[in-house]
Design an enzyme around this catalytic site. Sequence first.
Site, PDB file in Angstrom:
ATOM      1  N   PHE A  15       0.890  -1.220   0.108  1.00  0.00           N
ATOM      2  CA  PHE A  15       0.046  -0.038  -0.098  1.00  0.00           C
ATOM      3  C   PHE A  15       0.877   1.424  -0.060  1.00  0.00           C
ATOM      4  CE2 PHE A  15      -2.200  -3.380   2.546  1.00  0.00           C
ATOM      5  CZ  PHE A  15      -3.202  -3.530   1.332  1.00  0.00           C
ATOM      6  N   ARG A  16       2.188   1.220  -0.555  1.00  0.00           N
ATOM      7  CA  ARG A  16       3.008   2.218  -0.847  1.00  0.00           C
ATOM      8  C   ARG A  16       3.193   2.944   0.657  1.00  0.00           C
ATOM      9  NH1 ARG A  16       4.514   1.819  -5.982  1.00  0.00           N
ATOM     10  NH2 ARG A  16       2.578   1.405  -7.251  1.00  0.00           N
ATOM     11  N   LEU A  17       3.238   2.058   1.688  1.00  0.00           N
ATOM     12  CA  LEU A  17       3.814   2.496   2.979  1.00  0.00           C
ATOM     13  C   LEU A  17       5.412   2.104   3.428  1.00  0.00           C
ATOM     14  CD1 LEU A  17       0.599   1.497   5.093  1.00  0.00           C
ATOM     15  CD2 LEU A  17       1.289   3.674   4.256  1.00  0.00           C
ATOM     16  N   HIS A  18       6.121   2.487   2.460  1.00  0.00           N
ATOM     17  CA  HIS A  18       7.523   2.098   2.266  1.00  0.00           C
ATOM     18  C   HIS A  18       8.396   2.472   3.522  1.00  0.00           C
ATOM     19  CE1 HIS A  18       6.174   1.384  -1.624  1.00  0.00           C
ATOM     20  NE2 HIS A  18       6.271   2.653  -2.123  1.00  0.00           N
TER      21      HIS A  18
END
Length: 213
Positions: A189-192
């Site tokens: 979810f692009r929570l890098h």
Amino acid sequence: MTDTTSMKHQTPLTSGDFTAADEPFALFEAWLNEAIKSEPNDPNAMALATVDPDGLPDVRMVLMKGFDTEGFVFYSHIASQKGRELASNPKAALLFHWKSLRRQVRIRGNVTPVTEAEADAYFATRPKQAQIGAWASKQSQELESRFAFEQAIAKVAARYVISEVPRPPGWSGWRITPSRIEFWHDRPFRLHDRIEFRRDAAGQKWSKTRMYP
């Protein structure tokens, strides 16, 4: 092959992973060693960004041929476009992208030429055909045809058919001494995860900051 399944589904934003590292070089070495096992081609490939005298950015892929706490080393022709740009503005940025591991490392810093001894030592390890190519290529200059290049290669090969090929005077290397190194790892979810190491000058202690993705 490295199993990346667990990397894709880690629990969100936990401690005790790579973000707990307190200095960048050991972490880079660990990531590179994993990439050597999982990347199908050239895990040492890195994008090299420079700027021309007008400030226009330029980027190309090169191969890292060595690294230690002094910096990251690559080799090429001094008169190439990258060589001319580094001569006029000795600063650069690097990017390693290991797609199989869903990781990247960004590096920024000052650039210095390697020593003559370092360049000689590395050139001696290259395959003879690559050594011959370094003499035959006028890198970044116009080439009228592939045949002309093959003729130049043949001439150099004939000159050194029974002898060792010395390093061309216009061929050497550079070392990027980092002031910034950022490690990025993909999460769902692009929570890098991102951590950046910074220092004001070589030899100083690194500071570490966790960054928003």
